[in-house]
Design a protein around this motif. Sequence first.
Motif, PDB file in Angstrom:
ATOM      1  N   VAL A  27       0.840  -1.204   0.000  1.00 54.98           N
ATOM      2  CA  VAL A  27       0.000   0.000   0.000  1.00 54.98           C
ATOM      3  C   VAL A  27       0.877   1.256   0.000  1.00 54.98           C
ATOM      4  O   VAL A  27       1.845   1.335   0.762  1.00 54.98           O
ATOM      5  CB  VAL A  27      -0.943   0.030   1.225  1.00 54.98           C
ATOM      6  N   GLU A  55      -1.484  -1.237  -3.916  1.00 50.88           N
ATOM      7  CA  GLU A  55      -2.770  -0.555  -3.836  1.00 50.88           C
ATOM      8  C   GLU A  55      -2.451   0.900  -3.523  1.00 50.88           C
ATOM      9  O   GLU A  55      -1.956   1.221  -2.445  1.00 50.88           O
ATOM     10  CB  GLU A  55      -3.623  -1.195  -2.728  1.00 50.88           C
ATOM     11  N   GLU A  60      -7.017  12.587   0.486  1.00 51.23           N
ATOM     12  CA  GLU A  60      -7.377  13.997   0.355  1.00 51.23           C
ATOM     13  C   GLU A  60      -6.548  14.914   1.258  1.00 51.23           C
ATOM     14  O   GLU A  60      -6.771  16.119   1.251  1.00 51.23           O
ATOM     15  CB  GLU A  60      -8.886  14.172   0.596  1.00 51.23           C
ATOM     16  N   SER A  67      -2.949   8.397   8.206  1.00 51.55           N
ATOM     17  CA  SER A  67      -4.006   7.586   8.826  1.00 51.55           C
ATOM     18  C   SER A  67      -4.221   6.298   8.046  1.00 51.55           C
ATOM     19  O   SER A  67      -4.345   5.217   8.628  1.00 51.55           O
ATOM     20  CB  SER A  67      -5.317   8.371   8.882  1.00 51.55           C
ATOM     21  N   ALA A  68      -4.263   6.428   6.716  1.00 42.84           N
ATOM     22  CA  ALA A  68      -4.466   5.242   5.875  1.00 42.84           C
ATOM     23  C   ALA A  68      -3.248   4.325   5.961  1.00 42.84           C
ATOM     24  O   ALA A  68      -3.385   3.095   5.983  1.00 42.84           O
ATOM     25  CB  ALA A  68      -4.736   5.655   4.432  1.00 42.84           C
ATOM     26  N   GLY A  71      -3.669   2.386   9.135  1.00 40.84           N
ATOM     27  CA  GLY A  71      -4.662   1.325   8.963  1.00 40.84           C
ATOM     28  C   GLY A  71      -4.087   0.167   8.165  1.00 40.84           C
ATOM     29  O   GLY A  71      -4.234  -1.002   8.542  1.00 40.84           O
ATOM     30  N   ALA A  72      -3.403   0.498   7.076  1.00 40.16           N
ATOM     31  CA  ALA A  72      -2.857  -0.538   6.189  1.00 40.16           C
ATOM     32  C   ALA A  72      -1.751  -1.327   6.890  1.00 40.16           C
ATOM     33  O   ALA A  72      -1.684  -2.551   6.785  1.00 40.16           O
ATOM     34  CB  ALA A  72      -2.336   0.101   4.907  1.00 40.16           C
ATOM     35  N   VAL A 212      -6.061  -2.657  18.252  1.00 34.35           N
ATOM     36  CA  VAL A 212      -4.919  -1.768  18.023  1.00 34.35           C
ATOM     37  C   VAL A 212      -5.316  -0.362  18.472  1.00 34.35           C
ATOM     38  O   VAL A 212      -6.306   0.179  17.987  1.00 34.35           O
ATOM     39  CB  VAL A 212      -4.537  -1.754  16.524  1.00 34.35           C
TER      40      VAL A 212
ATOM     41  N   ILE B  68      -9.454  -1.270  15.452  1.00 40.57           N
ATOM     42  CA  ILE B  68      -8.370  -0.273  15.480  1.00 40.57           C
ATOM     43  C   ILE B  68      -8.914   1.113  15.781  1.00 40.57           C
ATOM     44  O   ILE B  68      -9.975   1.504  15.277  1.00 40.57           O
ATOM     45  CB  ILE B  68      -7.544  -0.262  14.151  1.00 40.57           C
ATOM     46  N   HIS B  69      -8.197   1.792  16.627  1.00 37.90           N
ATOM     47  CA  HIS B  69      -8.465   3.217  16.868  1.00 37.90           C
ATOM     48  C   HIS B  69      -7.157   3.955  16.650  1.00 37.90           C
ATOM     49  O   HIS B  69      -6.115   3.541  17.144  1.00 37.90           O
ATOM     50  CB  HIS B  69      -8.938   3.435  18.310  1.00 37.90           C
ATOM     51  N   SER B  70      -7.186   5.032  15.847  1.00 35.29           N
ATOM     52  CA  SER B  70      -5.954   5.817  15.754  1.00 35.29           C
ATOM     53  C   SER B  70      -6.153   7.241  16.255  1.00 35.29           C
ATOM     54  O   SER B  70      -5.380   7.719  17.069  1.00 35.29           O
ATOM     55  CB  SER B  70      -5.363   5.776  14.350  1.00 35.29           C
ATOM     56  N   ALA B  71      -7.177   7.960  15.782  1.00 39.22           N
ATOM     57  CA  ALA B  71      -7.409   9.318  16.283  1.00 39.22           C
ATOM     58  C   ALA B  71      -8.892   9.670  16.136  1.00 39.22           C
ATOM     59  O   ALA B  71      -9.713   8.832  15.778  1.00 39.22           O
ATOM     60  CB  ALA B  71      -6.523  10.319  15.576  1.00 39.22           C
ATOM     61  N   GLU B  73     -10.417  12.223  14.174  1.00 38.55           N
ATOM     62  CA  GLU B  73     -10.959  12.715  12.910  1.00 38.55           C
ATOM     63  C   GLU B  73     -10.760  11.787  11.721  1.00 38.55           C
ATOM     64  O   GLU B  73     -11.015  12.168  10.596  1.00 38.55           O
ATOM     65  CB  GLU B  73     -10.335  14.076  12.599  1.00 38.55           C
ATOM     66  N   ASN B  74     -10.251  10.584  11.967  1.00 39.58           N
ATOM     67  CA  ASN B  74      -9.764   9.822  10.819  1.00 39.58           C
ATOM     68  C   ASN B  74     -10.167   8.358  10.801  1.00 39.58           C
ATOM     69  O   ASN B  74      -9.469   7.545  10.210  1.00 39.58           O
ATOM     70  CB  ASN B  74      -8.246   9.920  10.787  1.00 39.58           C
ATOM     71  N   ALA B  77     -10.394   7.378   7.179  1.00 34.87           N
ATOM     72  CA  ALA B  77      -9.100   7.213   6.501  1.00 34.87           C
ATOM     73  C   ALA B  77      -8.393   5.968   7.009  1.00 34.87           C
ATOM     74  O   ALA B  77      -7.714   5.264   6.252  1.00 34.87           O
ATOM     75  CB  ALA B  77      -8.226   8.441   6.718  1.00 34.87           C
ATOM     76  N   THR B  78      -8.563   5.668   8.285  1.00 35.09           N
ATOM     77  CA  THR B  78      -7.910   4.487   8.865  1.00 35.09           C
ATOM     78  C   THR B  78      -8.506   3.213   8.280  1.00 35.09           C
ATOM     79  O   THR B  78      -7.772   2.315   7.851  1.00 35.09           O
ATOM     80  CB  THR B  78      -8.045   4.506  10.408  1.00 35.09           C
ATOM     81  N   ALA B  80     -10.027   3.014   5.513  1.00 34.57           N
ATOM     82  CA  ALA B  80      -9.657   3.030   4.085  1.00 34.57           C
ATOM     83  C   ALA B  80      -8.299   2.354   3.897  1.00 34.57           C
ATOM     84  O   ALA B  80      -8.094   1.598   2.942  1.00 34.57           O
ATOM     85  CB  ALA B  80      -9.624   4.459   3.562  1.00 34.57           C
ATOM     86  N   GLY B  81      -7.383   2.616   4.828  1.00 38.79           N
ATOM     87  CA  GLY B  81      -6.070   1.985   4.752  1.00 38.79           C
ATOM     88  C   GLY B  81      -6.156   0.485   4.987  1.00 38.79           C
ATOM     89  O   GLY B  81      -5.503  -0.301   4.300  1.00 38.79           O
ATOM     90  N   VAL B  82      -6.996   0.087   5.937  1.00 33.08           N
ATOM     91  CA  VAL B  82      -7.170  -1.341   6.219  1.00 33.08           C
ATOM     92  C   VAL B  82      -7.750  -2.028   4.975  1.00 33.08           C
ATOM     93  O   VAL B  82      -7.280  -3.091   4.543  1.00 33.08           O
ATOM     94  CB  VAL B  82      -8.109  -1.568   7.426  1.00 33.08           C
ATOM     95  N   ALA B  84      -7.557  -1.007   1.895  1.00 33.41           N
ATOM     96  CA  ALA B  84      -6.555  -0.998   0.818  1.00 33.41           C
ATOM     97  C   ALA B  84      -5.571  -2.153   1.012  1.00 33.41           C
ATOM     98  O   ALA B  84      -5.192  -2.834   0.055  1.00 33.41           O
ATOM     99  CB  ALA B  84      -5.816   0.335   0.795  1.00 33.41           C
ATOM    100  N   ALA B  85      -5.170  -2.374   2.264  1.00 31.71           N
ATOM    101  CA  ALA B  85      -4.255  -3.485   2.559  1.00 31.71           C
ATOM    102  C   ALA B  85      -4.915  -4.815   2.199  1.00 31.71           C
ATOM    103  O   ALA B  85      -4.293  -5.696   1.601  1.00 31.71           O
ATOM    104  CB  ALA B  85      -3.880  -3.471   4.041  1.00 31.71           C
ATOM    105  N   PHE B 101     -15.628  -4.261   6.235  1.00 28.74           N
ATOM    106  CA  PHE B 101     -14.959  -3.188   6.981  1.00 28.74           C
ATOM    107  C   PHE B 101     -15.953  -2.126   7.438  1.00 28.74           C
ATOM    108  O   PHE B 101     -16.773  -1.658   6.648  1.00 28.74           O
ATOM    109  CB  PHE B 101     -13.859  -2.572   6.116  1.00 28.74           C
ATOM    110  N   ALA B 117     -12.060  13.434   6.147  1.00 27.98           N
ATOM    111  CA  ALA B 117     -11.571  12.074   5.921  1.00 27.98           C
ATOM    112  C   ALA B 117     -12.705  11.184   5.403  1.00 27.98           C
ATOM    113  O   ALA B 117     -12.508  10.347   4.518  1.00 27.98           O
ATOM    114  CB  ALA B 117     -10.996  11.495   7.206  1.00 27.98           C
TER     115      ALA B 117
END
Lengths: 395, 311
Positions: A27, A55, A60, A67-68, A71-72, A212, B68-71, B73-74, B77-78, B80-82, B84-85, B101, B117
Amino acid sequence: MKTQIKRIAIEGNEAAALAFKQVNPDVVAAYPITPSTEVVQKFSEYVANGEVDTEFVPVESEHSAMSACIGAAAAGARVMTATASQGLALMWEMLYIASALRLPIVMSVSNRALSAPINIHGDHSDAMGARDSGWIQIFSENVQEIYDNIFQAVKIAEHPDVRLPVMVGYDGFITSHSEEMIEILEDDVVRNFIGKYKPKYTLLDVDNPIAVGPLALTDSYFEFKVAQAYALENSLPIIKQVGKEYGDLTGRYYDVIERYRTEGAEYIIVAMSSTVGTAREVVDTLREKGLPVGLLKIRVFRPFPTEDIINALKDAKVIGILDRSMVPGSFGGPLYHEITSAFYHYEKRPIAQAYVYGLGGRDITTQHIEKVFEELIDIGKKGKPNPLTYIGVRE
Amino acid sequence: MAINLREIALKEEKLVSGHRLCAGCGASIIVRMVLNAIDEPVVVANATGCLEVATTIFPFNAWNVPWIHSAFENAAATIAGVEAAYKALKRKGEIDREIRFISFAGDGGTYDIGLQALSGAIERGHRAVFICYNNEAYMNTGIQRSGATPRGAFTTTSPAGKAIPGKPQKRKNLTEMMVANGAKYVAQASPSHWRDLMEKVKKAVNTDGPAFLNIYSTCPRGWRTPDNSAISIARLAVETGVWPLYEVENGKYKINYKPPKGFKPVEEFLKVQGRFAHLLKPENAHILEEFKKDIEEEWKRLLSMEEATNK
């Protein structure tokens, strides 16, 4: 085992993109920003042409880019991105989260000034803003080093004893846009070197669910942060080990610092990134004139290689520490602070002179460096440093 | 697509006991309904907020799914990354499971700080369900107004003072923004209408693209309501027209609940909540009128959208 050498002419950003391509990450989530835009642009071409299986997530904002990536990476993917300046600043919140979650994300940073006033040119303010975020920070002197550092960064980040994100910095425009001849590796050599990524935990292992990023209160937060700090400190030998392995492969060996003619040097300049190249030339010229001068390059800024630096500088009479960023309200830049703090408990230590230079892409020339050495020699006679000096600024 | 209560009852819970959400909180009820409606394995991203802090106080964890928790506002986006992976690893043959998801965020993490996001993730077409559990204020930080707070409501940053009696602005229409943003499936739901909610979740996770669910979530602390009234107040919101249940699928609007005898008087919904107590005072009658007008206008708009898109 030395591989067949292939040389190409390439710009710094393109070299970063090429390295990304050869890594072929799972990614890449990125948002374009000057002067790192070409990395994302070039990488998009690789994606569009099917040259990578990545990928690509054209987010944006840089905040969403990191952040993405988080996640990835938490989902077990090999993840990379690129940014600069305001973009890195916008990621700031997420940088801390990426490192604390122990996610091996690799990011190239085309170092650039921060607003205001807005300025698109190179300095280290962005990286220094991120210095306490828990990332490993490696700085590249030239295009070859960008290319080489990215492969090493992947290997360091994913090392089971490290599992931390790594940013590879290089000077905006100065290195990002300059074309140099570099030696490149074959794809299979790169893939052999970095190996296959085996994440320790992943969100996609749905049969073994993990959480996580939970809430840690007063009873546990401190322990998490200390464990993270230890992990960063403990990455130093791994960074060295990977630099040596890379040298065995390519003939280009990397250490956390680089000593250039420091043996017997009484006056040493300490610098990072492209300025090292300029200073190297001045050292050669002055050495020919018989002056005992030397140069210390800091390649790894986080974790700070304290012992290596002390050993390299302890016998000098005067050192001039060159910071390409400023800490308003203080008496020197971040590099100056780190080095002088490191020496505090040593009785034998050089006089340290603080310099701030090159903000917003202001040139640093061989003449400037020569003047610095002149000042260092003068300070040596005087026995104490001058106040913080701004190189090449009109006051 | 039909929901069978008996089958649901036999399913393993995915948000289990041991979390520390308040008694009577809508969020835990919603999460259990959402996760129980999905047959496939799910990965959840959670924005910062009540749901996040109360379910994962280290070393405890109430989630029986990867989370998963990161922040703040996102979450979008988080996830979205998962996602994408997942796509990348599936393409490379590293994984062959079907996984869904979901991101959960409160109205703060959706209407306000998380909007960018969320909008980006929907525009890029990530296959995920973005769920807002909407309790109409920033409850985790102590009941501050959000873009989802209805007109006139008391919050600690829109207090009912003498000069300004509660929040002056009406609620942002985020559901419509998500339709305009290009989400493939968009719906409003309420835990009081659980079958409708779970059917919507099923549709959302089976949508081949981004889906958005705006789910009404009561908050006894912020709304100043009794602990045992979560479902009855959510039901009143639907029956008074405060929270219309509808869905937008491929551009077609469908209103899922039309009161056979017309809406109940909105006062029935307002009078049971401390946050609206001041609206029922004679001096604030003009705000109550505006509140009613907001409901009427939205209902009229929905009816016309339904008519226009089903011709």
